[in-house]
Motif scaffolding. Structure first.
Motif, PDB file in Angstrom:
ATOM      1  N   VAL A 306      10.338  79.506  40.075  1.00 33.76           N
ATOM      2  CA  VAL A 306       9.302  78.957  39.646  1.00 33.76           C
ATOM      3  C   VAL A 306       8.122  78.903  40.680  1.00 33.76           C
ATOM      4  N   GLY A 307       8.906  78.425  42.709  1.00 31.57           N
ATOM      5  CA  GLY A 307       7.516  78.172  43.268  1.00 31.57           C
ATOM      6  C   GLY A 307       6.810  76.478  42.836  1.00 31.57           C
ATOM      7  N   ARG A 308       7.373  75.726  44.242  1.00 22.10           N
ATOM      8  CA  ARG A 308       6.660  75.311  44.934  1.00 22.10           C
ATOM      9  C   ARG A 308       5.405  74.570  44.020  1.00 22.10           C
ATOM     10  N   GLU A 309       4.971  75.211  43.568  1.00 20.88           N
ATOM     11  CA  GLU A 309       3.343  74.889  43.280  1.00 20.88           C
ATOM     12  C   GLU A 309       3.443  75.298  42.060  1.00 20.88           C
ATOM     13  N   ALA A 393      11.270  89.058  27.091  1.00 24.69           N
ATOM     14  CA  ALA A 393       9.740  88.821  27.951  1.00 24.69           C
ATOM     15  C   ALA A 393       9.778  88.130  29.346  1.00 24.69           C
ATOM     16  N   PHE A 394      10.046  87.248  29.899  1.00 28.20           N
ATOM     17  CA  PHE A 394      10.872  86.943  30.873  1.00 28.20           C
ATOM     18  C   PHE A 394      11.613  87.559  31.733  1.00 28.20           C
ATOM     19  N   GLY A 395      12.760  87.940  31.018  1.00 28.66           N
ATOM     20  CA  GLY A 395      13.219  88.943  32.429  1.00 28.66           C
ATOM     21  C   GLY A 395      12.913  89.420  33.254  1.00 28.66           C
ATOM     22  N   GLU A 396      12.288  90.230  32.451  1.00 28.58           N
ATOM     23  CA  GLU A 396      11.520  91.391  33.141  1.00 28.58           C
ATOM     24  C   GLU A 396      10.094  91.654  33.431  1.00 28.58           C
ATOM     25  N   ILE A 397       9.943  91.062  34.083  1.00 26.22           N
ATOM     26  CA  ILE A 397       9.082  90.552  35.728  1.00 26.22           C
ATOM     27  C   ILE A 397       9.605  89.968  36.746  1.00 26.22           C
ATOM     28  N   SER A 398       8.966  90.538  37.629  1.00 20.53           N
ATOM     29  CA  SER A 398       9.362  89.983  39.334  1.00 20.53           C
ATOM     30  C   SER A 398       9.040  88.699  39.100  1.00 20.53           C
ATOM     31  N   GLY A 399      10.270  87.987  40.243  1.00 21.72           N
ATOM     32  CA  GLY A 399      10.103  86.787  39.992  1.00 21.72           C
ATOM     33  C   GLY A 399       8.056  85.871  40.820  1.00 21.72           C
ATOM     34  N   ALA A 400       7.456  86.926  41.439  1.00 18.87           N
ATOM     35  CA  ALA A 400       6.142  86.593  42.024  1.00 18.87           C
ATOM     36  C   ALA A 400       4.854  87.036  40.910  1.00 18.87           C
ATOM     37  N   GLN A 401       5.520  87.719  39.923  1.00 18.75           N
ATOM     38  CA  GLN A 401       4.536  87.391  38.454  1.00 18.75           C
ATOM     39  C   GLN A 401       5.602  86.924  37.614  1.00 18.75           C
ATOM     40  N   LEU A 402       6.485  85.763  38.204  1.00 12.62           N
ATOM     41  CA  LEU A 402       6.841  84.576  36.827  1.00 12.62           C
ATOM     42  C   LEU A 402       5.598  83.640  38.205  1.00 12.62           C
ATOM     43  N   ARG A 403       5.934  83.988  38.512  1.00 11.75           N
ATOM     44  CA  ARG A 403       5.188  81.903  39.796  1.00 11.75           C
ATOM     45  C   ARG A 403       3.157  82.228  39.065  1.00 11.75           C
ATOM     46  N   ARG A 404       3.078  83.542  39.491  1.00 13.38           N
ATOM     47  CA  ARG A 404       1.794  83.533  38.701  1.00 13.38           C
ATOM     48  C   ARG A 404       1.631  83.375  37.365  1.00 13.38           C
ATOM     49  N   GLU A 417       1.705  75.464  23.307  1.00 18.56           N
ATOM     50  CA  GLU A 417       0.644  76.839  22.698  1.00 18.56           C
ATOM     51  C   GLU A 417       0.478  77.907  23.743  1.00 18.56           C
ATOM     52  N   VAL A 418       1.149  77.961  23.930  1.00 18.50           N
ATOM     53  CA  VAL A 418       1.569  79.787  24.259  1.00 18.50           C
ATOM     54  C   VAL A 418       2.116  80.031  23.100  1.00 18.50           C
ATOM     55  N   THR A 419       1.268  81.854  22.573  1.00 20.74           N
ATOM     56  CA  THR A 419       1.135  82.505  21.779  1.00 20.74           C
ATOM     57  C   THR A 419       1.759  83.341  22.289  1.00 20.74           C
ATOM     58  N   ASP A 420       2.452  84.365  21.504  1.00 23.66           N
ATOM     59  CA  ASP A 420       2.743  85.858  22.029  1.00 23.66           C
ATOM     60  C   ASP A 420       2.172  86.831  23.122  1.00 23.66           C
ATOM     61  N   GLU A 421       0.544  86.162  22.697  1.00 26.83           N
ATOM     62  CA  GLU A 421       0.153  87.274  22.962  1.00 26.83           C
ATOM     63  C   GLU A 421      -0.471  87.150  24.852  1.00 26.83           C
ATOM     64  N   MET A 422       0.359  85.523  24.668  1.00 28.06           N
ATOM     65  CA  MET A 422      -0.336  85.193  26.949  1.00 28.06           C
ATOM     66  C   MET A 422       1.449  85.548  27.575  1.00 28.06           C
ATOM     67  N   LEU A 423       2.189  86.451  25.781  1.00 28.52           N
ATOM     68  CA  LEU A 423       4.056  86.399  26.821  1.00 28.52           C
ATOM     69  C   LEU A 423       3.826  87.414  27.810  1.00 28.52           C
TER      70      LEU A 423
END
Length: 424
Positions: A306-309, A393-404, A417-423
Motif C-alpha cells: 500500500v505504500g508508507r504514504e 478489481a484491485f487484483g487486476e492493477i499493478s502495485g503502483a496503480q493500487l497505491r495511487r 463512500e467508495v462506489t462502483d464508478e470509483m473502482l
C-alpha cells in the motif's frame, strides 16, 4: 513410666491420621496445581507479568477448593465430640490443639502448591527478558491456600461430619467462578481475574487490601475455631457467640465491594526495545523482545503493497505499551498483539482492514451490505492477500496503480463512500 516408654507413647507429627493421608493430599495438590499451570510450559517463552498472576489465579482455582475440602475432611472426621480423637493430644489448650491439628496439613498443602508452580517459575527465570518474580504474589498465594485450609477445617468443625468436604469444595469452586467472572470482587475472592500483561502491574492498594483481608480472615477463623472448641462439649449446642470474630472480615468484604481498589495500573516506565524499519518505528515491551523481528516481518508485506504514504500511522507498538483504551487515544500508533502463547497477531489483516476502511463501514448503519461496504470488503481481501482466485478489481492493477488509487480515494475510503464508478 520409663523414658523409653514415654517416647513410644508420644504421638507423632501426623497423629491420629496416618502420614500417608497427608502425603496423598500433598501429591494431589501438587498434581492439580501443576496441571493448571503446565500449559504455559509449551509457550515459546515466559513473561513475569503472567507468571506472577498465576500464583493467585490458575494455581488456585482448583487447588484452593481441594485444600478447603481436605481441611473439612480432617476436622469433620476427627473433631466431633463423640470421637476419641477429639481429645487434645498433649494439653487442653485450644491454641496448641489447633496448631498441632493444622500444622501437618498446612505443611503438605503449602509444599504441594509451591512445587506445583515451581516448573513454570523456573522456566520463567530461564526465558523471561524483563521484570522479575513478585514475592508479594507468592506470599498472597500461600496465604490464600492456608486461609482456605483453615476455613475448610472450621466448616468441618461446625458441621461435625466428613460430609462437610464436598459441600466446602462446591462453595470453594463457586468462589473461584465468581473471582473469574466478577472482577470487582477480586479483592476478597481467592482467585483474581486480572490478566497478567507486560506494561501493567498490580496496584499497591489492591495488593495491600487483599493481603490484609485474608490475614484478618485467617486470624478470625482461627479465633472462631478456638472458641467453638472451648465452648462446645458433648452435650452443648453451638451458639452464635463463637462466630462473632467473623464479622470483622465480613465488614472488610463489604467495604471492598462498595469501594473496590483498582487491581492493575499502567507501568510507569515500561522497558522498551525500538527499531526503525521500512519507514516505521517499531517498539516492543522488553518482555516481548523475541517478537520484534516477527512483527517487522509481518508488517513489511502490507507496507510494501500500500505504500508508507497510505498508512494512517507512523509507529507500530506492542499492545502492552498502549493506554488500555479501545481504540487507543493515540491514533498515530498501530498497536499489535504479541503473546508468548501465539506469537504476533495477523498484522497484515489488521492493517489491511484499517487501510480499507472496513471498521468504518461496519460501524455505519447498513454499511457492510451497501455498495461501498462491499467495495471496502473487496479491497480488504486483496490487501490481506485473501482474494485467492476470485475476481477482484484491485487484483487486476499493478502495485503502483493500487497505491495511487488509495491516495486519490482516501477521503471516500474513510467515509465508506467508495462506489462502483470509483473502482480501478
Amino acid at each position: 513410666m520409663s523414658e523409653r516408654s514415654a517416647k513410644r507413647t508420644k504421638p507423632g507429627f501426623f497423629w491420629p491420621v496416618g502420614g500417608w493421608v497427608f502425603l496423598a493430599a500433598g501429591v494431589i495438590v501438587f498434581a492439580v496445581t501443576f496441571g493448571r499451570t503446565a500449559k504455559e510450559l509449551s509457550w515459546s517463552y515466559q513473561e513475569w507479568a503472567h507468571t506472577n498472576v498465576l500464583f493467585e489465579q490458575q494455581a488456585l482455582d482448583f487447588t484452593g477448593p481441594l485444600v478447603a475440602a481436605f481441611g473439612a475432611l480432617l476436622s469433620g472426621r476427627l473433631t466431633p465430640p463423640r470421637m476419641l480423637y477429639a481429645l487434645p493430644r498433649f494439653s487442653r489448650d485450644t491454641a496448641q490443639y489447633l496448631a498441632q491439628s493444622l500444622a501437618p496439613a498446612a505443611l503438605v498443602v503449602t509444599a504441594g502448591y509451591l512445587l506445583g508452580v515451581l516448573p513454570v517459575t523456573v522456566e520463567t527465570f530461564r526465558t523471561a527478558t524483563a521484570d522479575t518474580l513478585a514475592p508479594g504474589s507468592v506470599a498472597r498465594g500461600v496465604l490464600v491456600v492456608n486461609v482456605l485450609l483453615v476455613l475448610g477445617w472450621l466448616a468441618g468443625l461446625l458441621i461435625r461430619s466428613a460430609y462437610a468436604a464436598p459441600i466446602v469444595f462446591a462453595v470453594g469452586f463457586a468462589t473461584s467462578v465468581v473471582g473469574y467472572a466478577i472482577g470487582a470482587w477480586n479483592t476478597i475472592t481467592p482467585v483474581i481475574s486480572s490478566i497478567g500483561t507486560p506494561g501493567r502491574e498490580t496496584s499497591f492498594t489492591f495488593s495491600l487490601f487483599r493481603a490484609s483481608f485474608f490475614a484478618v480472615l485467617m486470624v478470625a477463623a482461627l479465633v472462631t475455631a478456638s472458641s467453638v472448641l472451648t465452648n462446645r462439649g458433648f452435650d452443648r449446642r453451638l451458639t452464635a457467640k463463637p462466630l462473632l470474630p467473623l464479622f470483622l472480615p465480613a465488614a472488610l468484604a463489604v467495604a471492598a465491594l462498595v469501594h473496590p481498589p483498582a487491581p492493575q495500573i499502567l507501568q510507569a516506565s515500561p522497558p522498551l526495545l525500538c527499531r526503525q524499519a521500512i519507514g516505521l518505528e517499531f517498539c516492543m515491551h522488553r518482555a516481548h523482545e523475541k517478537d520484534l523481528e516477527p512483527l517487522i516481518d509481518g508488517t513489511e508485506p502490507i507496507v510494501t503493497l500500500v505504500g508508507r504514504e497510505n498508512l494512517p500511522f507512523d509507529r507500530v507498538y506492542d499492545w502492552s505499551l498502549s493506554d488500555g483504551t479501545s481504540p487507543p487515544k493515540d491514533s498515530t500508533v498501530f498497536y499489535a498483539d504479541a503473546s508468548p502463547e501465539w506469537g504476533i497477531s495477523d498484522v497484515r489483516s489488521q492493517i489491511a482492514s484499517l487501510v480499507a476502511g472496513s471498521e468504518i463501514c461496519a460501524n455505519k448503519p447498513g454499511g457492510e451490505e451497501s455498495e461501498a461496504g462491499l467495495n471496502s470488503f473487496a479491497l480488504f481481501l486483496h490487501l490481506a492477500g485473501q482474494d485467492g482466485d476470485s475476481k477482484n478489481a484491485f487484483g487486476e492493477i499493478s502495485g503502483a496503480q493500487l497505491r495511487r488509487w488509495l491516495t486519490e480515494h482516501r477521503t471516500a475510503i474513510t467515509r465508506c463512500e467508495v462506489t462502483d464508478e470509483m473502482l480501478p
